[in-house]
Write a protein that holds these residues in place. Structure first.
Motif, PDB file in Angstrom:
ATOM      1  N   GLU A 129      45.092  37.886  40.158  1.00 18.40           N
ATOM      2  CA  GLU A 129      44.323  36.695  39.811  1.00 18.40           C
ATOM      3  C   GLU A 129      43.467  37.072  38.610  1.00 18.40           C
ATOM      4  O   GLU A 129      42.744  38.062  38.643  1.00 18.40           O
ATOM      5  CB  GLU A 129      43.436  36.266  40.979  1.00 18.40           C
ATOM      6  N   VAL A 130      43.591  36.315  37.547  1.00 17.07           N
ATOM      7  CA  VAL A 130      42.829  36.646  36.339  1.00 17.07           C
ATOM      8  C   VAL A 130      41.821  35.557  36.016  1.00 17.07           C
ATOM      9  O   VAL A 130      41.984  34.401  36.375  1.00 17.07           O
ATOM     10  CB  VAL A 130      43.743  36.864  35.104  1.00 17.07           C
ATOM     11  N   GLY A 131      40.797  35.978  35.360  1.00 10.90           N
ATOM     12  CA  GLY A 131      39.773  35.064  34.883  1.00 10.90           C
ATOM     13  C   GLY A 131      39.051  35.801  33.784  1.00 10.90           C
ATOM     14  O   GLY A 131      39.486  36.860  33.361  1.00 10.90           O
ATOM     15  N   GLU A 132      37.958  35.275  33.361  1.00 10.26           N
ATOM     16  CA  GLU A 132      37.223  35.882  32.248  1.00 10.26           C
ATOM     17  C   GLU A 132      36.868  37.356  32.507  1.00 10.26           C
ATOM     18  O   GLU A 132      36.947  38.187  31.644  1.00 10.26           O
ATOM     19  CB  GLU A 132      35.936  35.088  31.987  1.00 10.26           C
ATOM     20  N   GLN A 133      36.455  37.655  33.751  1.00 13.73           N
ATOM     21  CA  GLN A 133      35.964  39.006  34.059  1.00 13.73           C
ATOM     22  C   GLN A 133      36.961  39.842  34.841  1.00 13.73           C
ATOM     23  O   GLN A 133      36.634  40.929  35.291  1.00 13.73           O
ATOM     24  CB  GLN A 133      34.658  38.921  34.862  1.00 13.73           C
ATOM     25  N   ARG A 134      38.161  39.333  35.090  1.00 13.26           N
ATOM     26  CA  ARG A 134      39.049  40.041  36.005  1.00 13.26           C
ATOM     27  C   ARG A 134      40.315  40.528  35.331  1.00 13.26           C
ATOM     28  O   ARG A 134      40.905  39.838  34.533  1.00 13.26           O
ATOM     29  CB  ARG A 134      39.413  39.133  37.175  1.00 13.26           C
ATOM     30  N   ALA A 135      40.703  41.711  35.689  1.00 18.34           N
ATOM     31  CA  ALA A 135      41.975  42.346  35.301  1.00 18.34           C
ATOM     32  C   ALA A 135      42.062  42.750  33.831  1.00 18.34           C
ATOM     33  O   ALA A 135      42.236  43.923  33.536  1.00 18.34           O
ATOM     34  CB  ALA A 135      43.168  41.503  35.692  1.00 18.34           C
ATOM     35  N   PHE A 136      41.909  41.823  32.891  1.00 18.19           N
ATOM     36  CA  PHE A 136      42.111  42.191  31.508  1.00 18.19           C
ATOM     37  C   PHE A 136      41.093  43.218  31.025  1.00 18.19           C
ATOM     38  O   PHE A 136      39.894  42.961  31.011  1.00 18.19           O
ATOM     39  CB  PHE A 136      42.038  40.963  30.596  1.00 18.19           C
ATOM     40  N   GLY A 137      41.576  44.377  30.652  1.00 17.49           N
ATOM     41  CA  GLY A 137      40.717  45.388  30.047  1.00 17.49           C
ATOM     42  C   GLY A 137      39.869  46.165  31.031  1.00 17.49           C
ATOM     43  O   GLY A 137      39.283  47.175  30.682  1.00 17.49           O
ATOM     44  N   SER A 138      39.801  45.728  32.281  1.00 18.90           N
ATOM     45  CA  SER A 138      38.920  46.412  33.219  1.00 18.90           C
ATOM     46  C   SER A 138      39.621  47.633  33.817  1.00 18.90           C
ATOM     47  O   SER A 138      40.825  47.813  33.676  1.00 18.90           O
ATOM     48  CB  SER A 138      38.501  45.460  34.347  1.00 18.90           C
ATOM     49  N   GLU A 139      38.840  48.456  34.514  1.00 20.66           N
ATOM     50  CA  GLU A 139      39.387  49.665  35.141  1.00 20.66           C
ATOM     51  C   GLU A 139      39.948  49.350  36.524  1.00 20.66           C
ATOM     52  O   GLU A 139      40.660  50.150  37.098  1.00 20.66           O
ATOM     53  CB  GLU A 139      38.293  50.732  35.281  1.00 20.66           C
ATOM     54  N   ASP A 140      39.552  48.209  37.074  1.00 15.01           N
ATOM     55  CA  ASP A 140      39.923  47.881  38.450  1.00 15.01           C
ATOM     56  C   ASP A 140      40.787  46.632  38.497  1.00 15.01           C
ATOM     57  O   ASP A 140      40.824  45.849  37.577  1.00 15.01           O
ATOM     58  CB  ASP A 140      38.660  47.665  39.292  1.00 15.01           C
ATOM     59  N   ASN A 141      41.430  46.484  39.617  1.00 16.27           N
ATOM     60  CA  ASN A 141      42.377  45.403  39.795  1.00 16.27           C
ATOM     61  C   ASN A 141      42.456  45.034  41.265  1.00 16.27           C
ATOM     62  O   ASN A 141      42.285  45.875  42.125  1.00 16.27           O
ATOM     63  CB  ASN A 141      43.763  45.898  39.352  1.00 16.27           C
ATOM     64  N   GLU A 142      42.745  43.776  41.527  1.00 12.46           N
ATOM     65  CA  GLU A 142      43.016  43.328  42.884  1.00 12.46           C
ATOM     66  C   GLU A 142      44.301  42.522  42.798  1.00 12.46           C
ATOM     67  O   GLU A 142      44.494  41.771  41.851  1.00 12.46           O
ATOM     68  CB  GLU A 142      41.867  42.432  43.365  1.00 12.46           C
ATOM     69  N   ALA A 143      45.208  42.720  43.745  1.00 11.42           N
ATOM     70  CA  ALA A 143      46.501  42.067  43.605  1.00 11.42           C
ATOM     71  C   ALA A 143      47.160  41.871  44.955  1.00 11.42           C
ATOM     72  O   ALA A 143      46.733  42.437  45.964  1.00 11.42           O
ATOM     73  CB  ALA A 143      47.412  42.907  42.719  1.00 11.42           C
ATOM     74  N   VAL A 144      48.201  41.075  44.944  1.00  9.27           N
ATOM     75  CA  VAL A 144      49.088  40.997  46.099  1.00  9.27           C
ATOM     76  C   VAL A 144      50.500  41.237  45.575  1.00  9.27           C
ATOM     77  O   VAL A 144      50.865  40.739  44.506  1.00  9.27           O
ATOM     78  CB  VAL A 144      48.925  39.646  46.844  1.00  9.27           C
ATOM     79  N   VAL A 145      51.240  42.079  46.286  1.00 10.07           N
ATOM     80  CA  VAL A 145      52.606  42.389  45.864  1.00 10.07           C
ATOM     81  C   VAL A 145      53.562  41.621  46.776  1.00 10.07           C
ATOM     82  O   VAL A 145      53.570  41.829  47.995  1.00 10.07           O
ATOM     83  CB  VAL A 145      52.907  43.899  45.939  1.00 10.07           C
TER      84      VAL A 145
END
Ligand code: CTP
Ligand code: CA
Length: 229
Positions: free
Chosen positions: A178-194
């Protein structure tokens, strides 16, 4: 996580990973790009090396250090990325498309810099479709039993969009962020479902991109055909 505790369950396997974001040139100084940093793809490459794989990393515009032990092929555009991935995929056990591939490119490339003209509105930029590499890999499967993994960034209806995308692409696993302004892009952390084509669903809690990478390799290792070497 201490790398020494990881299984060498990818030993003897060739894995191909695409990472970063493609840039589609408009003229010699401008391009259409995206915000992918390449960090997730590089984390996949590092963890795959640690688990014993031979790794080909096809890297698009990622300003990151080469992962030790991986073969790195650098590309710029979606067309170049497609060519490099398809070539490396020929003898691969797994292909992971972590790169953000531009869906469209400028329909025309101006060989000289586009200039503004006094009193004139700018001309619209016409776009044309790029090939869908993940769908092509999923349909093609140059090697029997080859696994294909995709990534999807969604801003809403994450699970429903993810399931639909998995079916549309025809890949074995789809990592949905799930991406938004502060999530996933460029950050060191991630949350996901596979999501798995077999109906499986594996939640990966917010954490380092290495942890998500290791979950992907766990799911891949469990699905690789055995005794084919
Ligand atoms: N992908 C690809 N080739 C493309 C576009 C995307 O191989 N031309 C791959 C990406 O590397 C990723 C997956 O497809 O693994 C999903 O990308 P995404 O942009 O989420 O999917 P799209 O089908 O392009 O759908 P959308 O319209 O939501 O962008
Ligand atoms: Ca897309």
């Amino acid at each position: 996580m201490a790398r020494g505790t990881l299984p060498r369950d990818l030993a003897g396997r060739h894995v191909v990973i695409s990472a970063g974001g493609t840039r589609e040139p408009l003229d010699p100084v401008r391009f259409l790009g995206n915000r992918s940093s390449g960090k997730q793809g590089y984390a996949l490459a590092r963890t795959a090396v640690a688990r014993g794989a031979r790794v080909t990393l096809v890297a698009a515009n990622a300003a990151l250090p080469d992962p030790a032990g991986a073969e790195v092929v650098t590309v710029g555009t979606a067309a170049q990325l497609r060519e490099a991935v398809l070539k490396a995929a020929g003898d691969a056990d797994v292909v992971v498309m972590a790169a953000a591939v531009a869906d469209f490119r400028p329909a025309a490339y101006a060989t000289a810099k586009i200039k503004k003209k006094d009193g004139e509105e700018p001309a619209p930029i016409a776009l044309t479709r790029n090939a869908d590499i993940l769908a092509e890999l999923s349909t093609g499967r140059p090697r029997a039993g080859q696994l294909v993994v995709g990534f999807a960034a969604e801003t809403d209806d994450v699970l429903a969009n993810g399931r639909a995308k998995l079916a549309r692409k025809g890949c074995d696993l789809l990592v949905v962020n799930e991406v938004g302004e502060q999530r996933a892009f460029g950050s060191e952390d991630n949350e996901a479902v596979v999501l798995g084509a077999d109906g499986s669903r594996t939640a990966v809690p917010f954490g380092p991109k290495e942890a998500l990478a290791d979950t992907v390799w766990d799911l891949v290792a469990a699905r690789l055909p055995t005794g084919t070497e």
